[in-house]
Design an enzyme around this catalytic site. Structure first.
Site, PDB file in Angstrom:
ATOM      1  N   LYS B 159      75.990  71.250 -28.490  1.00 54.41           N
ATOM      2  CA  LYS B 159      76.847  71.353 -29.658  1.00 54.41           C
ATOM      3  C   LYS B 159      76.094  72.227 -30.644  1.00 54.41           C
ATOM      4  O   LYS B 159      75.076  71.814 -31.202  1.00 54.41           O
ATOM      5  CB  LYS B 159      77.113  69.961 -30.241  1.00 54.41           C
ATOM      6  CG  LYS B 159      78.396  69.818 -31.020  1.00 54.41           C
ATOM      7  CD  LYS B 159      78.675  68.364 -31.393  1.00 54.41           C
ATOM      8  CE  LYS B 159      79.100  67.518 -30.185  1.00 54.41           C
ATOM      9  NZ  LYS B 159      79.237  66.075 -30.490  1.00 54.41           N
ATOM     10  N   SER B 226      79.513  74.216 -27.045  1.00 57.62           N
ATOM     11  CA  SER B 226      80.525  74.232 -28.089  1.00 57.62           C
ATOM     12  C   SER B 226      79.783  74.515 -29.398  1.00 57.62           C
ATOM     13  O   SER B 226      78.585  74.760 -29.392  1.00 57.62           O
ATOM     14  CB  SER B 226      81.254  72.896 -28.153  1.00 57.62           C
ATOM     15  OG  SER B 226      80.346  71.866 -28.498  1.00 57.62           O
TER      16      SER B 226
END
Ligand SMILES: [Ca+2]
Ligand SMILES: [Ca+2]
Ligand SMILES: [Ca+2]
Ligand SMILES: [Ca+2]
Lengths: 364, 364, 364, 364
Positions: B159, B226
């Site tokens: 992330k 992401s």
């Protein structure tokens, strides 16, 4: 009789350059064109105008070459355009031309194609036995004309009748407790059962008004039916293999038991002389494939392989788009070509959650 | 060290019954949970609140069992929830628990999992060399802790940081002709290149600010990144195989060259001891598969296998939904299970149009 | 009795900071909260999980303050969350708190609010007279408790029962030619007719099973009904004006004849002491408006003001989203505030294409 | 010169029956047609083919009547078709015909319409001063031809040039740190600033490359610009009022400060002799309104009237559809007619969140 087929990628719904070139180059004669099947990049729903745009472009192209006004072109050439190129699907059309005469002597079975239509229906007949029986009659008659035994019919593409009813007829039917079924769901369902009856996939004794959209064990593995509000009679397009035909094309079909039924796809390819050795056809094999035609369906029971799917509870994207995206990707992954034709809704087309698949290929 | 993993279908984003049962039955201890990866049925976009709902449900479940307030649960357990269950995809989570200690003696390689994070980034560092280099450092350090050689790292889920910049910083950077790159595209891209650098997939000499989102020949086959606006530091979750680990799980990876690259999927399964004989794993083989994790991407060049696709010009359905639907169907068709995890956007994750695939399975 | 109401903008479905501040500051006591109505930014459809997320956040906030487990909070406080903030609509909630006792002496009429529920229904009762009659009974009883004459009831918000039926019950009902109506459409319709019956908007003699979803001249101008699969009994929330209440709020209602019926909106505002001089309330007037609650509907006849609309043939965007976007913009343009609550589907709620509108405002 | 205009509802994008009747009945002569503006029921985005379908139908209708091949019709008649009939919007076209000569003597000001185009642009000119200055020149020249003072120009509808650049040009511009702006955003923005410059809404001294898409205080209240990839020169359509024109039509314009600016709408109607007494034009007044043309915009700052809106974070529905639905409903509610033309994206068209509105009506 000889059938030739041409897979033509398009740059947009109105792109007819591929077919124009075939006509201009003399590869195809306009009066030999039987049908054009294709995928356009709309949503495949009620407000999908890409099909209209494509048909208008095809009519404008063919009208002068057929010596007809544009509005009459579809009396001569069947257009079966399906909207929705979700995921990897590539917009394209497949044009079919028929020439020559029947062979006197039998030879290896080759592709034939023909068209027919039912008599006009009344609204009360739709989705009930009269539609089934008359569809079966017309299908059987067409198979006869094309010299096809039932087992040699592999794809019956239909645009089903949905005659409109006035308000009084609707009320009267409702009062009589036999509500009208002149909608897309029931017209498609009865069309498919008509094919199944004609080809011996189901027996007449098993059919009744009550089984329509109720007994899902009854189905055709060959039908591919849409339905069009306002259409009075059902239009029929049949593909099969005849030993009195020539050319180099053959058609085969199978029934997918669900969207993930990749083994059925492979078995059909093998039958057509294209056995998949790894996971995908080789480039040489792939060049043999002219058309891939399937029906997808989000299993109405809400699951696939015992796992919940969410296609039927999505209010942002219609389930037809979800199921087309998925099945088309699976088919494209085996064939290795994103030019596949998947249309949706498969009532009495294969089992619940599954549907028919037909492939047209060059004989090996 | 031993890692156990559990594939848990869900009935909705807030459904934690599967994990609750594992905890209640003592199969898993809350303090052994390392991460929960899963697919929820949102759109995967900015207004996808299914991930928040799922995280809230997981926090409420785990907080009392960890003796933490709900808001602190994610300091201990990594949640990697990806929205979008298009097509056949079935909502599910895979929970990973880690227990025991390292073996003294080497044995067959088995799954390990670990977490780390980078130092905080400034907005100007994002999408440029500082993010790449620091990400590489943290990845390499974590691999070391997990006793993994670069070749034994098979999935690095991240992330990525996107620190916010104030208006002055934006203007100053623009005036200096080095516009800020603190957006999702560049953060994901630099994260992936950081992994690639750490694992030797690309050389430091080939990297510069200019190659980010420009030279697509540079990529990782292991990263799955992401990026989250507001996050100061990048969170890292690593899966690999160590000969000092025990348990019965292994992980492998491959690079899909495009959405239809079914042969790469099959080769990876074979590597994991699950050779596909027909088109799909057998039920027995399928039972060995615990997690399938991939990145999809609508090829930005607008075509796949030389055919035009329409994913990038569709203003009704986002391309991320199209490409997830397609790749997930292909993966599910090979594995025979619609519980697959596909997330989207794959900048410097595999080649253009392609991306990484990792599979976690029980050793044969 | 005194009712206070607070309009609280939200930053996301889980944002309860506004209500938290009211509670922390002692402006509202948790045990005085009656209901929270609000709009969340989902699609308002089956896969809208923003309502669940909002309810979970409200439950987590209120549970400790009410001394209840989170799952019991909704036994005490009614949450009526409607998804879909299309167009200008701004996500917000309106919280209502009730305190004090009834006045001995009559005074100016002021807002009261109360809750009730029907008895449990059987599946066969839904959408037919039993649901209508029992709903009417419960509505009338609640009006009595709240000391409201029918004319003083201005908004009856309901969550309608939809008890589930097993497959046998479905088949039996179908065979008996009285197919079950336990769906959202019929439950909402019968709920609305129940309100209409209780308040004298329709006469019992005009009601029968046959008029439900058939005779659209019968409707309520006060009801605002949703329906929830699995709910056994209908939950009722009533707003009216009583001369034994105190406080500074009043409620009024009108019936919009269609989405463009701006004159009805203005007439209602004038009744509430807020006459619009130009096209929009002045900032001072606007500050008096606490809640705007309406029902929108894409006219099922396919036209509005004699012009075709396309809301019902759009397969990309649901008609509920279209009609909410339109009506909400019209309401917001008159009030001058995009915090309006519009929910959809308005069967027997106002005439075809139209629906009820209620506004809660500070008395002038 | 005299301009007549006809509002023609359509049954679908290809419906030209209204215009056909006007031509067949001799009400309009094909060679007097100047332009057809209209709304079609697509999504207004990249994959909206309803505009192509409508243009094809118009070309097929007009080609024989103009003695031109279909592909040349647009050299003579401007088609400005805007997709997206969200909410209440009703698909329709407004056809404008011009006849007669200029009056020798001044009279009451009446509608005139004319067309022009800029010189061809290079890719590097788009979105920068050259586009602005050349657009201003062409606009001013056209105003002169139409005998219009700047204050008499009320609507300048433009299709802006976006010449394509090859890859080398893109790279060269990037390296020179003056990246190309040949995209829709910048082309629309520079078109609008060109109009603003020509009509004195902004001063040349205030303009520079840097203000484009940066200084939003600079705008036109008269422009309505789209932009089309591949177009070499910008096409201009101008509406104004001249005292040397005859007929019974006039045009006026205003600037909406946001989507809810209903008072600006009412003020404009009053200027046109149509004062709204309640909330909506009376049927008699409404009959005077021929065309309503506006630009909508989801305020890029994410709020309207101090309230958060969610149009820009919705990945299911494009913000253009949200803002069109909202503004069109507001306009339709004042006029009382859902035949309104709202197109989107309003960079330098009115202030942030707002945009221009023009109305064409019969003089009172
Ligand atoms: Ca089926
Ligand atoms: Ca990639
Ligand atoms: Ca209604
Ligand atoms: Ca603007």
């Amino acid at each position: 009789m000889r059938v030739d087929a041409f897979k033509l990628p398009t740059d947009g719904p109105a792109d007819v350059r591929g077919l124009t070139a075939l006509l201009d180059d003399g590869v195809v004669r306009a009066d030999e064109l039987v049908c054009v099947l294709g995928k356009t990049e709309g949503n495949g729903g009620r407000n999908d105008f890409t099909r209209d745009l494509a048909m208008r472009a095809l009519e404008d192209l063919l009208a002068p070459r057929l010596g007809l006004p544009p509005a009459r072109v579809q009396d001569r050439v069947v257009f079966s355009l399906s909207g929705g190129t979700e995921g990897v699907v590539s917009p394209h059309v497949v044009a079919f031309a028929r020439s020559g005469t029947w062979s006197e002597e039998p030879g290896p079975k080759r592709l034939v194609v023909g068209t027919a239509h039912t008599r006009p229906f009344t609204p009360a007949e739709i989705g009930r036995m009269p539609q089934i029986v008359e569809t079966a009659r017309a299908v059987a008659e067409l198979a006869g004309e094309l010299r096809l035994a039932p087992a040699d019919v592999h794809l019956v593409q239909m645009k089903g009748a949905i005659p409109r009813a006035d308000h009084e007829a609707v009320l009267a039917a409702r009062r009589a407790r036999t509500p009208l079924r002149n909608d897309m769901v029931h017209s498609r369902a009865a069309s498919a059962l008509g094919v199944a009856l004609a080809l011996g996939e189901v027996a007449l004794a098993d059919l009744s008004d009550d089984v329509v959209c109720d007994d899902w064990s009854l189905y055709s593995g060959v039908a591919s039916c849409s339905a069009k509000p306002g259409l009075q009679r059902t239009e029929i397009l049949m593909f099969g293999n005849s030993d009195r035909a020539t050319g180099d094309l053959v058609v085969g079909h199978t029934v997918l038991k669900d969207i993930l039924d990749v083994d059925a796809v492979r078995a059909l390819l093998a039958e057509l002389g294209l056995p998949v050795t790894g996971g995908q056809l080789s480039p040489e094999q792939r060049a043999h494939v002219v058309g891939v035609f399937a029906k997808s369906e989000a299993d109405p029971r809400g699951s696939i392989r015992g796992r919940r799917h969410t296609m039927l509870s999505d209010d942002d994207i219609d389930d037809t788009r979800h199921s087309r995206a998925a099945l088309a990707a699976v088919l494209a992954s085996v064939v290795g070509d994103p030019c596949v034709y998947v249309s949706t809704r498969a009532e009495h087309h294969g089992p619940l959650g599954g549907g028919p698949l037909a492939i047209i290929a060059r004989a090996p």
